[in-house]
Design an enzyme around this catalytic site. Structure first.
Site, short mmCIF file in Angstrom:
data_model
loop_
_atom_site.label_atom_id
_atom_site.label_comp_id
_atom_site.label_asym_id
_atom_site.label_seq_id
_atom_site.Cartn_x
_atom_site.Cartn_y
_atom_site.Cartn_z
N HIS A 72 0.80 -1.30 0.05
CA HIS A 72 -0.07 -0.06 0.02
C HIS A 72 0.82 1.49 0.06
O HIS A 72 1.72 1.48 0.84
CB HIS A 72 -0.89 0.14 1.09
CG HIS A 72 -2.26 -0.90 1.18
ND1 HIS A 72 -3.38 -0.54 1.81
CD2 HIS A 72 -2.46 -1.89 0.19
CE1 HIS A 72 -4.18 -1.29 1.47
NE2 HIS A 72 -3.66 -2.12 0.41
N PRO A 292 -5.15 1.23 18.09
CA PRO A 292 -4.86 0.57 17.02
C PRO A 292 -5.06 1.67 15.88
O PRO A 292 -4.64 1.43 14.73
CB PRO A 292 -5.62 -0.46 16.73
CG PRO A 292 -6.83 -0.21 17.61
CD PRO A 292 -6.46 0.57 19.02
N LYS A 296 0.37 0.57 14.94
CA LYS A 296 1.47 0.81 15.59
C LYS A 296 1.90 -0.49 16.48
O LYS A 296 2.91 -0.67 16.92
CB LYS A 296 1.84 1.98 16.44
CG LYS A 296 2.14 3.20 15.24
CD LYS A 296 3.22 2.91 14.32
CE LYS A 296 3.22 3.75 13.09
NZ LYS A 296 3.62 2.91 11.90
P1 FAS Z 1 0.62 -10.89 22.16
O1 FAS Z 1 -0.47 -10.62 23.17
O2 FAS Z 1 0.05 -10.95 20.92
O3 FAS Z 1 1.22 -12.41 22.45
C1 FAS Z 1 1.58 -12.69 23.80
C2 FAS Z 1 1.45 -14.31 23.96
O4 FAS Z 1 1.97 -14.48 25.13
C3 FAS Z 1 0.08 -14.84 23.71
O5 FAS Z 1 0.22 -15.77 22.80
C4 FAS Z 1 -0.27 -15.17 24.93
O6 FAS Z 1 -1.07 -16.44 25.15
C5 FAS Z 1 1.02 -15.45 25.61
N1 FAS Z 1 1.17 -15.35 27.35
C6 FAS Z 1 0.21 -14.56 27.85
N2 FAS Z 1 0.50 -14.83 29.36
C7 FAS Z 1 1.28 -16.08 29.32
C8 FAS Z 1 1.96 -16.63 30.50
N3 FAS Z 1 1.54 -16.56 31.60
N4 FAS Z 1 2.49 -17.73 30.08
C9 FAS Z 1 3.06 -17.78 28.70
N5 FAS Z 1 2.52 -17.36 27.64
C10 FAS Z 1 1.52 -16.36 28.06
N6 FAS Z 1 -1.98 -3.95 16.46
C11 FAS Z 1 -1.99 -3.32 15.08
O7 FAS Z 1 -1.06 -2.74 14.83
N7 FAS Z 1 -3.08 -3.13 14.79
C12 FAS Z 1 -4.24 -3.71 15.18
O8 FAS Z 1 -5.26 -3.73 14.42
C13 FAS Z 1 -4.48 -4.44 16.38
N8 FAS Z 1 -5.66 -4.97 16.91
C14 FAS Z 1 -5.55 -5.57 17.99
C15 FAS Z 1 -6.73 -6.18 18.49
C16 FAS Z 1 -6.73 -6.55 19.88
C17 FAS Z 1 -7.99 -7.40 20.47
C18 FAS Z 1 -5.55 -6.67 20.70
C19 FAS Z 1 -5.34 -7.46 22.02
C20 FAS Z 1 -4.24 -6.13 20.12
C21 FAS Z 1 -4.25 -5.48 18.90
N9 FAS Z 1 -3.38 -5.02 18.19
C22 FAS Z 1 -3.41 -4.70 17.02
C23 FAS Z 1 -1.94 -5.23 18.82
C24 FAS Z 1 -1.69 -6.46 18.66
O9 FAS Z 1 -1.45 -6.80 17.26
C25 FAS Z 1 -0.18 -6.70 19.42
O10 FAS Z 1 0.65 -5.24 19.22
C26 FAS Z 1 0.73 -7.86 19.22
O11 FAS Z 1 -0.36 -8.79 19.46
C27 FAS Z 1 1.98 -7.60 20.02
O12 FAS Z 1 2.25 -8.91 20.00
P2 FAS Z 1 3.04 -9.73 21.32
O13 FAS Z 1 4.01 -8.59 21.87
O14 FAS Z 1 3.65 -10.95 20.93
O15 FAS Z 1 1.83 -9.84 22.13
C1 PHB Z 2 -6.38 -3.73 10.31
O1 PHB Z 2 -6.89 -4.66 11.27
O2 PHB Z 2 -6.39 -4.23 9.30
C2 PHB Z 2 -6.03 -2.58 10.78
C3 PHB Z 2 -6.27 -1.91 12.16
C4 PHB Z 2 -5.58 -0.69 12.73
C5 PHB Z 2 -5.11 0.02 11.72
C6 PHB Z 2 -5.12 -0.42 10.52
C7 PHB Z 2 -5.26 -1.73 9.87
O3 PHB Z 2 -4.69 1.43 12.03
#
Ligand code: FAS
Ligand code: PHB
Length: 389
Positions: A72, A292, A296
């Site tokens: 994009h 979100p 980032k």
């Molecule tokens: P994660 O939370 O992805 O991974 C952490 C891992 O640790 C998980 O698999 C969990 O099961 C595990 N864990 C937790 N406790 C534990 C324990 N006690 N023992 C062992 N393992 C354990 N970011 C964007 O850029 N755009 C978006 O649109 C967006 N939407 C999101 C929507 C939601 C609902 C959420 C919650 C986040 C969103 N994010 C978004 C942010 C998301 O993408 C995070 O930045 C990303 O998952 C970060 O990755 P990790 O740091 O690996 O954390």
């Molecule tokens: C997506 O989930 O595609 C997404 C979420 C937040 C953004 C951009 C894309 O800012």
């Protein structure tokens, strides 16, 4: 059990770090609380900075992303019934790649299994210990047995609710938090995206975002009340509300269909300082959360991984400790810039319950200025495509 780096959390941060370290012969064990199927069932981020894409290629897992990811070169911003474009390529010479976090995680798991990396699923009671000694370890329950994993370092990649951040003594930790008075209701639908690029919309009914995963998988969001639950929103009601928040000609083109996923995410800005305690380093959502709006969250996890992986390689290969010693300071410098950008985009594009008429006019003027001023567009574009590591 013993390893060089114990990684708590098998999400994108933990897996990307593990893959990069494995590529440099550094042994890791990933401890994940859930099953692999559960982790891969999460629908989250969709937009990758080119820095993230570069790390995926460096880790040897960029092939499917390069094949299936969508480049994009800009994004649309809609307000007051109109739509203007921010041209990333023209303004920065850079772009972003649309490739879902689910696919990133899948590719990383496949690569880790192919490389023979050890991942233990369904670990419970994970506790990082003796962090301020030269012999840290992690204890946990796995397959009904208490296990002790001795290691040189621990990477706390366990997300916002994991145990790692809590293992930093309270008197050492400073946590910064900002909550927002709304959430994002998101749906996934097997329909063609309404446009080739994303559309971020500020409407008098609230924020909306049109995104995608591929040519026949769309991702849409609307700002909703914190009290809303996904089951409060029938698909028809979602589509009707989304259309009311988009410019007319965009709404007319919108292809609707049954949702295959529907969820509500609250918005939060959060930073924990420091990101290191003794031999433990926090990475990704374990240390910080952004709304979100600026795409980032996942991308800032990647820059943490970049700094941490280089610090660990320098330690093991050259006996250098500067990278690790400066990890927290270096990571936080970039994290606060992404916090600012995400907060700024959230304020620009959402309607807040307490906004006065004056506030609304200022917000409209900021959007109007952005629509006509190249310097303002360049500043947004530089942040969106990703600040340098
Ligand atoms: P994660 O939370 O992805 O991974 C952490 C891992 O640790 C998980 O698999 C969990 O099961 C595990 N864990 C937790 N406790 C534990 C324990 N006690 N023992 C062992 N393992 C354990 N970011 C964007 O850029 N755009 C978006 O649109 C967006 N939407 C999101 C929507 C939601 C609902 C959420 C919650 C986040 C969103 N994010 C978004 C942010 C998301 O993408 C995070 O930045 C990303 O998952 C970060 O990755 P990790 O740091 O690996 O954390
Ligand atoms: C997506 O989930 O595609 C997404 C979420 C937040 C953004 C951009 C894309 O800012």
């Amino acid at each position: 059990m013993r390893t060089q780096v114990a990684i708590i959390g098998g999400g994108p941060s933990g897996l990307l770090l593990g893959q990069l370290l494995l590529k440099h012969g550094i042994d890791t064990v990933v401890l994940e609380r859930r099953t692999k199927q559960h982790v891969l069932g999460r629908i989250r981020a969709g937009v990758l900075e080119t820095g993230f894409a570069g790390l995926m290629r460096e880790a040897g897992v960029g092939a499917r992303m390069d094949k299936e990811g969508i480049i994009h070169e800009g994004t649309g911003i809609a307000h007051e019934g109109g739509l203007f474009r921010i041209d990333f390529e023209k303004l920065t010479g850079n772009h972003v790649i649309v490739y879902g976090q689910t696919e990133v995680t899948r590719d990383l798991y496949d690569a880790r299994e192919a490389a023979g990396g050890t991942t233990l699923f369904e670990c419970s009671g994970v506790r990082p210990q003796d962090l301020d000694t030269d012999a840290p370890f992690v204890t946990f329950l796995h397959e009904g047995k208490v296990v002790r994993l001795d290691c040189d370092f621990i990477a706390g990649c366990d997300g916002f609710h994991g145990p790692s951040r809590q293992a930093i003594p309270e008197e050492v930790r400073t946590e910064y938090e900002k909550t927002y008075p709304f959430g994002w209701l998101g749906i996934l639908s097997e329909t063609p995206p309404v446009e080739d690029e994303l559309i971020y919309a500020n409407s008098d009914r609230g924020f909306a975002l049109c995104s995608m995963r591929n040519a026949n998988l769309s991702r849409y969001y609307i700002q909703c009340a914190l009290s809303d639950r996904p089951e409060d929103w029938e698909d028809e009601a979602f589509w009707t509300e989304l259309k009311r928040r988009l410019p007319e000609d965009t709404a007319e083109k919108l292809v609707t269909g049954p949702s295959i996923e529907k969820s509500i995410a609250p918005l939060l800005s959060f930073v924990c300082e420091p990101m290191r305690w003794g031999r433990m380093f926090l990475c990704g959502d374990a240390a910080h959360i952004v709304p979100p709006t600026g795409a980032k969250g996942l991308n800032t996890a990647a820059s943490d991984v970049h700094y941490l992986y280089h610090g660990m390689v320098a330690h093991y290969q050259d006996g250098e400790s500067e990278g690790l010693d400066r990890y927290s300071e270096t990571a936080l410098e970039r994290i606060w810039k992404t916090q600012r950008f995400s907060w700024s985009m959230t304020n620009l594009l959402h309607r807040f319950p307490e906004q006065s008429e004056f506030d609304l006019h200022v917000q409209a003027a900021e959007l109007a200025f952005l629509s006509e001023n190249e310097a303002a567009q360049r500043a947004l574009a530089e942040n969106y495509v990703g600040l340098p590591y």
